[in-house]
Design an enzyme around this catalytic site. Structure first.
Site, short mmCIF file in Angstrom:
data_model
loop_
_atom_site.label_atom_id
_atom_site.label_comp_id
_atom_site.label_asym_id
_atom_site.label_seq_id
_atom_site.Cartn_x
_atom_site.Cartn_y
_atom_site.Cartn_z
N PRO A 1 2.79 1.19 -0.11
CA PRO A 1 1.99 2.37 0.76
C PRO A 1 2.46 2.45 2.11
O PRO A 1 2.81 1.48 3.01
CB PRO A 1 0.55 1.87 0.54
CG PRO A 1 0.72 0.24 0.24
CD PRO A 1 1.89 0.38 -0.63
N ASN A 2 2.41 3.70 2.65
CA ASN A 2 2.51 4.01 3.96
C ASN A 2 4.13 4.16 4.18
O ASN A 2 4.63 4.53 5.38
CB ASN A 2 1.80 3.28 4.88
CG ASN A 2 0.35 3.54 4.54
OD1 ASN A 2 -0.34 4.62 4.45
ND2 ASN A 2 -0.42 2.53 4.33
N TYR B 1 8.25 -0.24 13.05
CA TYR B 1 9.17 0.23 11.85
C TYR B 1 10.47 1.03 12.04
O TYR B 1 11.17 1.12 11.29
CB TYR B 1 8.34 0.90 10.86
CG TYR B 1 7.07 -0.12 10.56
CD1 TYR B 1 7.20 -1.10 9.65
CD2 TYR B 1 5.67 0.45 10.69
CE1 TYR B 1 6.26 -1.96 9.09
CE2 TYR B 1 4.70 -0.50 10.39
CZ TYR B 1 4.80 -1.52 9.66
OH TYR B 1 3.70 -2.29 9.16
N ALA C 1 1.38 -3.09 2.39
CA ALA C 1 -0.04 -3.81 2.50
C ALA C 1 -0.37 -4.70 1.38
O ALA C 1 -1.11 -5.52 1.20
CB ALA C 1 -1.06 -2.82 2.89
N HIS D 1 -0.34 -8.36 0.62
CA HIS D 1 -1.26 -9.42 0.88
C HIS D 1 -2.53 -9.44 0.30
O HIS D 1 -3.44 -9.98 0.43
CB HIS D 1 -1.73 -9.06 2.30
CG HIS D 1 -0.61 -8.66 3.37
ND1 HIS D 1 0.42 -9.66 3.86
CD2 HIS D 1 -0.13 -7.38 4.06
CE1 HIS D 1 1.26 -9.03 4.63
NE2 HIS D 1 1.22 -8.09 4.84
N ASP E 1 1.34 -10.55 -10.63
CA ASP E 1 1.71 -10.71 -12.03
C ASP E 1 2.53 -9.87 -12.67
O ASP E 1 3.08 -10.46 -13.68
CB ASP E 1 0.05 -10.35 -12.75
CG ASP E 1 -0.80 -11.62 -12.53
OD1 ASP E 1 -0.70 -12.57 -11.69
OD2 ASP E 1 -2.16 -11.22 -12.63
N GLU F 1 11.77 -9.98 -2.01
CA GLU F 1 10.68 -9.28 -1.08
C GLU F 1 11.26 -9.12 0.39
O GLU F 1 11.85 -9.85 0.91
CB GLU F 1 9.44 -10.49 -1.01
CG GLU F 1 8.27 -10.17 0.02
CD GLU F 1 7.42 -11.09 -0.19
OE1 GLU F 1 7.43 -12.22 -0.69
OE2 GLU F 1 6.24 -10.82 0.66
N HIS G 1 10.39 -7.28 4.10
CA HIS G 1 9.21 -6.73 5.10
C HIS G 1 10.20 -6.36 6.43
O HIS G 1 11.15 -6.98 6.75
CB HIS G 1 8.18 -7.64 5.50
CG HIS G 1 7.46 -8.03 4.38
ND1 HIS G 1 6.56 -7.22 3.78
CD2 HIS G 1 7.38 -9.24 3.76
CE1 HIS G 1 5.84 -7.67 2.66
NE2 HIS G 1 6.61 -9.03 2.53
N ARG H 1 2.70 -11.06 13.44
CA ARG H 1 1.52 -9.98 13.36
C ARG H 1 0.02 -10.63 13.12
O ARG H 1 -0.12 -12.00 13.09
CB ARG H 1 1.88 -8.78 12.62
CG ARG H 1 3.06 -8.31 12.80
CD ARG H 1 3.98 -7.26 12.27
NE ARG H 1 2.85 -6.14 12.18
CZ ARG H 1 2.90 -4.90 11.37
NH1 ARG H 1 3.57 -4.85 10.41
NH2 ARG H 1 1.99 -3.95 11.66
C1 DQA Z 1 5.18 -4.47 5.75
C2 DQA Z 1 4.43 -5.34 6.56
C3 DQA Z 1 2.99 -5.17 5.90
O1 DQA Z 1 2.12 -6.12 6.55
C4 DQA Z 1 2.49 -3.88 6.14
O2 DQA Z 1 1.29 -3.66 5.65
C5 DQA Z 1 3.48 -2.63 5.71
C6 DQA Z 1 4.93 -2.89 5.98
C7 DQA Z 1 6.87 -4.48 6.74
O3 DQA Z 1 7.63 -3.95 5.85
O4 DQA Z 1 6.79 -4.96 7.49
O5 DQA Z 1 3.06 -1.77 5.44
O6 DQA Z 1 5.46 -4.52 4.55
#
Ligand code: DQA
Length: 144
Positions: A12-13, A25, A77, A80, A87, A98, A100, A107
């Site tokens: 998301p986002n 970002y 998000a 978390h 799963d 993974e 980020h 943060r």
């Molecule tokens: C994120 C870090 C997450 O905490 C956050 O909710 C994001 C982006 C990152 O790429 O740094 O949307 O995954």
């Protein structure tokens, strides 16, 4: 020889990259970045999927089984909060790295816990969009 397939799954986002909080970002849209990433890594066939919806991310992870050789997952998000994504990763044999963009440990405290990490081969956090390239480097170094 067939190219190995890697799918990037963003949560998301992350469709707002380039516009969303650029001080955290960065200013590049993911679509632009993705084209460059594919050009830089011709040995892989890359696919990109983004959704704001948890269940769609779960389905995409399930569908990756038998279809791709690796997943770069930025669950955003949902990292978390999502037991369902945890799963789904556990239910497939495809290795998941993974990613980020930001350093989640620098943060807010609620970002310090990733509930998906225990099912991933490893995590790259805080190195900006370069994290996706570094995830590909990992897959280059493995044969699976
Ligand atoms: C994120 C870090 C997450 O905490 C956050 O909710 C994001 C982006 C990152 O790429 O740094 O949307 O995954």
């Amino acid at each position: 020889m067939q190219k190995r397939k890697i799918i990037i799954i963003n949560g998301p986002n992350l469709n707002l990259l380039g516009k969303r909080e650029p001080e955290i970002y960065g200013g590049d849209s993911f679509e632009e970045f993705f084209k460059k990433l594919q050009n830089k890594n011709p040995e892989f066939q890359l696919e990109y999927y983004q959704s704001n919806i948890e269940g769609k991310l779960v389905s995409k992870i399930q569908q990756a089984e038998g279809e791709v050789d690796g997943i770069l997952l930025n669950a955003a998000a949902y990292t978390h909060t999502s037991v369902a994504i945890h799963d789904a990763i556990g239910a497939i044999t495809v290795p998941v790295v993974e990613i980020h963009i930001s350093n989640i440990y620098k943060r807010e405290e609620f970002r310090h816990k990733s509930i998906i990490s225990s099912k991933c081969v490893g995590m790259i956090s805080g190195l900006g969009l370069k994290g996706y390239q570094l995830g590909l480097e990992y897959f280059k170094s493995t044969n699976k």
